[in-house]
Design an enzyme around this catalytic site. Structure first.
Site, PDB file in Angstrom:
ATOM      1  N   TYR A 193       0.845  -1.203   0.000  1.00 26.15           N
ATOM      2  CA  TYR A 193       0.000   0.000   0.000  1.00 26.15           C
ATOM      3  C   TYR A 193       0.877   1.249   0.000  1.00 26.15           C
ATOM      4  O   TYR A 193       0.652   2.188  -0.769  1.00 26.15           O
ATOM      5  CB  TYR A 193      -0.920  -0.007   1.226  1.00 26.15           C
ATOM      6  CG  TYR A 193      -1.876   1.166   1.284  1.00 26.15           C
ATOM      7  CD1 TYR A 193      -3.155   1.078   0.743  1.00 26.15           C
ATOM      8  CD2 TYR A 193      -1.499   2.364   1.889  1.00 26.15           C
ATOM      9  CE1 TYR A 193      -4.028   2.155   0.784  1.00 26.15           C
ATOM     10  CE2 TYR A 193      -2.364   3.448   1.933  1.00 26.15           C
ATOM     11  CZ  TYR A 193      -3.626   3.336   1.389  1.00 26.15           C
ATOM     12  OH  TYR A 193      -4.481   4.407   1.434  1.00 26.15           O
ATOM     13  N   LYS A 197     -23.550   4.524  21.454  1.00 27.08           N
ATOM     14  CA  LYS A 197     -23.326   5.975  21.460  1.00 27.08           C
ATOM     15  C   LYS A 197     -21.821   6.225  21.599  1.00 27.08           C
ATOM     16  O   LYS A 197     -21.269   6.169  22.693  1.00 27.08           O
ATOM     17  CB  LYS A 197     -24.099   6.632  22.603  1.00 27.08           C
ATOM     18  CG  LYS A 197     -24.056   8.155  22.571  1.00 27.08           C
ATOM     19  CD  LYS A 197     -24.951   8.737  23.668  1.00 27.08           C
ATOM     20  CE  LYS A 197     -24.932  10.258  23.617  1.00 27.08           C
ATOM     21  NZ  LYS A 197     -23.596  10.810  23.906  1.00 27.08           N
ATOM     22  N   LYS A 213     -33.681   4.862  18.477  1.00 31.77           N
ATOM     23  CA  LYS A 213     -34.471   5.648  17.523  1.00 31.77           C
ATOM     24  C   LYS A 213     -35.666   4.834  17.036  1.00 31.77           C
ATOM     25  O   LYS A 213     -35.537   3.625  16.796  1.00 31.77           O
ATOM     26  CB  LYS A 213     -33.622   6.031  16.306  1.00 31.77           C
ATOM     27  CG  LYS A 213     -32.416   6.900  16.629  1.00 31.77           C
ATOM     28  CD  LYS A 213     -31.549   7.117  15.401  1.00 31.77           C
ATOM     29  CE  LYS A 213     -30.295   7.903  15.739  1.00 31.77           C
ATOM     30  NZ  LYS A 213     -29.352   7.975  14.610  1.00 31.77           N
TER      31      LYS A 213
END
Length: 670
Positions: A37, A114, A285
């Protein structure tokens, strides 16, 4: 190569590097060794330097960090980034569920971890990343586009040419946080209190190269206007974001009812110490966007979401005293001495007080009942005072005006919060420099720890690091608990340290701002101490991740007559001044058992330290991570291996003991 060839090759390299980066930073499953890389990246950098017009907005070279900014521009959020209401117990969650059902009937929920980081917004046009911003006050944030580009897990180009605005959390993994604080401590800089502060501070740097060096990560957790894209639910939006190439936290769950939500919260309350990053709760949610729309929002927060906050483990104990220590760069640091107390599973007797300003702001007094917590579950810190428990016997604390070791006047340099002793011959600084030089990350002189260094220093046997190389057995055996065998072993370790590669010596010299990583980069680039000594500021800044401040510090160090004299002495004693490690572009052996594999180390190895094992694995083309997941290829288990070994067994991951590990690395040396 002519321009047409360069254009074709640059396009190939961008495609390859973006794919390899996605595999490494998002999927956590690299298909090529780091060295390959890096080789491709250097090739692309060279092409773009020769033909600047070929540089594109999605080029992986954009992640290295551009020139410093003068200031951050303000950005208005198209859709407000609202904060969430908090829940602190099961009762709060059930109240939230009851309000939801009263308005819209039965509802499914999505639970997500969270992350304790910095909320950001990222905007794409036709699939290209064009702008990133902080949350700010929810309606207006700061433009941190250049800094966000340095986060490798954030795609610069999506897999589809769509225009959208996503929301996410930038954070600093625990391992990066510990490494950063170790480097800051080595440079005499103030430590970050916790990973969240470190992440926020990194993204608010005007110089993107600083952010690039901090190894931040980012999870995307939502879309600003998902329904406009024809998406009907939050869970669908997360799947869509993942398909576009974003890194979405896999530890999420769609729950049919509040009981399943509470089970998820309870599960992660217990499991969170195992995560490689910090979380401070669970976000819940309503899944359906139609139901979210029906529920609406208050002026501050949506009615369809709530954040369950884990209780911080805080304890109260007595502040017995405040100890002031002088580091090797002269920084004077106050430390709280406490009545022993258990915090997050360990006994704490000392905690950081950061600096004089912190003590003054918190009005911390000796004898106070103080609140202790582990910052990010890692570093013990004093976070406050229980004022109601004062009885009048507490004593206000004032930082000394003179060095507690040499009595030189302490000063506060412009732009710094710390007090410093500027006497280069301060005994405390000389002693700390010796301890640093001998440390495992530097010259790795086994047996030369803090106690032995202090004895040598107090006996007048050493004043600087060169003195270590002329010690004799007769001098050592006179020290406390130092017999002939121990003395012989220590002398052998000192002698062996002469053969260390350049990066260890360079880090051991304690040049300001030069941590272990920077020392490695400098050693790889210049290869000998002589070349580094002669390097100009411009030549130093040409090395990746070496900024102006560090370059100035390096040139200032080598300009000192004392530094020249010290290096001459070390050369005379036979200390190696050349880089011995592999070049970053070197290929791992083709038959290496580690090539392209993700490896986790757990437990204690008898034959080497964790850092040494990591170096061996990386030398042979592997990548070492801190946690076990489905993308882990191999776990190496030493003595007392714990939960990581258990998880590897559950996931069916290949496990080696130390004997097998040694077999493979020895085979790789042939």
């Amino acid at each position: 190569m002519d321009r047409q060839q360069a254009e074709r090759r640059a396009a190939e390299l961008r495609e390859l590097l973006n794919r390899y980066g996605y595999e490494y930073y998002v999927l956590d499953r690299p298909s090529v060794p780091d060295a390959e890389y890096d080789r491709l990246m250097q090739e692309l950098i060279a092409i773009e330097e020769q033909y600047p017009e070929l540089k594109t907005s999605d080029s992986p070279t954009q992640r290295i960090g551009g020139p410093p900014l003068e200031a951050f521009r303000k950005v208005a959020h198209r859709v407000p980034m609202m904060s969430l209401a908090n829940a602190f117990g099961e009762g709060d969650l059930r109240d939230f569920d009851r309000r939801v059902r009263q308005e819209v009937g039965e509802a499914a929920y999505v639970c997500e971890l969270k992350i304790d980081g910095l909320a950001v917004s990222v905007r794409y046009e036709d699939g290209y990343f064009v702008q990133g911003a902080t949350r700010g006050d929810g309606t207006t944030g700061e433009d941190i586009t250049e800094n966000l580009k340095t986060i490798r897990s954030l795609p610069l180009r999506l897999k589809e040419p769509v225009s959208l605005e996503a929301r996410g959390e930038a954070f600093m993994p625990k391992a990066s946080f510990l490494r950063l604080n170790e480097e800051r401590k080595a440079r005499g800089e103030e430590l970050f209190a916790n990973p969240r502060n470190a992440a926020a501070g990194s993204l608010r740097q005007l110089d993107p190269k600083v952010a690039a060096s901090r190894q931040l990560d980012l999870f995307v957790y939502g879309l600003a206007d998902a329904e406009a894209l024809g998406i009907a639910s939050h869970s669908e939006a997360l799947d869509y974001l993942q398909a576009l190439g974003f890194k979405v936290n896999p530890e999420r769950r769609r729950c049919a009812n509040i009981d399943e939500v509470i089970a998820f919260v309870s599960e992660w309350h217990d499991k969170r110490p195992q995560l490689p990053y910090e979380i401070d709760g669970i976000v819940i949610k309503v899944d359906s966007f139609a139901q979210q729309r029906a529920l609406g929002a208050t002026a501050k927060s949506p009615r369809w979401a709530i954040a369950y906050k884990f209780p911080a483990e805080e304890v109260v104990t007595t502040l017995i005293g405040i100890e002031v220590n002088v580091g090797r760069t002269g920084v004077v640091t106050p430390t709280a001495i406490l009545e022993p107390v258990r915090v997050a599973g360990t006994t704490v007797q000392r905690a950081t007080l950061h600096n004089e300003d912190f003590i003054r702001e918190k009005d911390i007094r000796i004898g106070d009942a103080v609140i202790i917590k582990k910052a990010g579950d890692i570093i013990p810190e004093v976070v406050g005072v229980v004022v109601d428990r004062r009885d009048g016997d507490e004593t206000p604390f004032a930082m000394p005006t003179h060095c507690p070791e040499c009595e030189s006047e302490l000063v506060r340099l412009e732009g710094e919060v710390a007090l410093r002793c500027l006497n280069p011959n301060c005994p405390a600084q000389l002693r700390e420099r010796l301890i640093h030089f001998a440390s495992r990350a530097a010259m790795n002189i086994e047996g030369l720890g803090e106690k032995v260094v202090t004895q040598l220093f107090n006996a007048g046997l050493v004043r600087d690091v060169a003195d270590l190389y002329c010690l004799t057995k007769e001098q050592l055996v006179g020290l406390e608990r130092m017999g002939e065998k121990s003395a012989a072993n220590l002398l052998a370790a000192i002698e062996a340290s002469k053969q260390n590669s350049l990066e260890r010596l360079l880090f051991g010299l304690g040049i300001r701002y030069v941590g272990a990583k920077a020392a490695q980069l400098l050693a790889e680039h210049f290869e000998t101490m002589e070349r580094l000594e002669r390097a100009t500021k411009e030549e130093l800044m040409a090395v990746p991740e070496i900024g102006e401040k560090m370059a100035d510090a390096i040139t200032a160090f080598f300009a000192q007559p004392e530094a020249t004299e010290l290096l001459q002495e070390l050369r005379a004693y036979g200390v190696n001044m050349a880089y011995k490690g592999p070049k970053r572009s070197a290929e791992a052996p083709a038959d290496s058992a580690f090539a392209g594999k993700t490896v986790v180390l757990t437990g204690k190895l008898a034959s080497m330290s964790r850092n040494e094992a990591k170096e061996q694995i990386e030398r042979l083309g592997g990548r070492v991570t801190g946690s076990v997941s489905r993308s882990t290829d191999l776990v190496i288990a030493g003595e007392d291996a714990g939960s990581k070994l258990e998880k590897a067994q559950q996931l069916g991951i290949e496990i080696w003991d130390e004997s097998r590990f040694l077999q493979e690395i020895n085979r790789g040396k042939r």
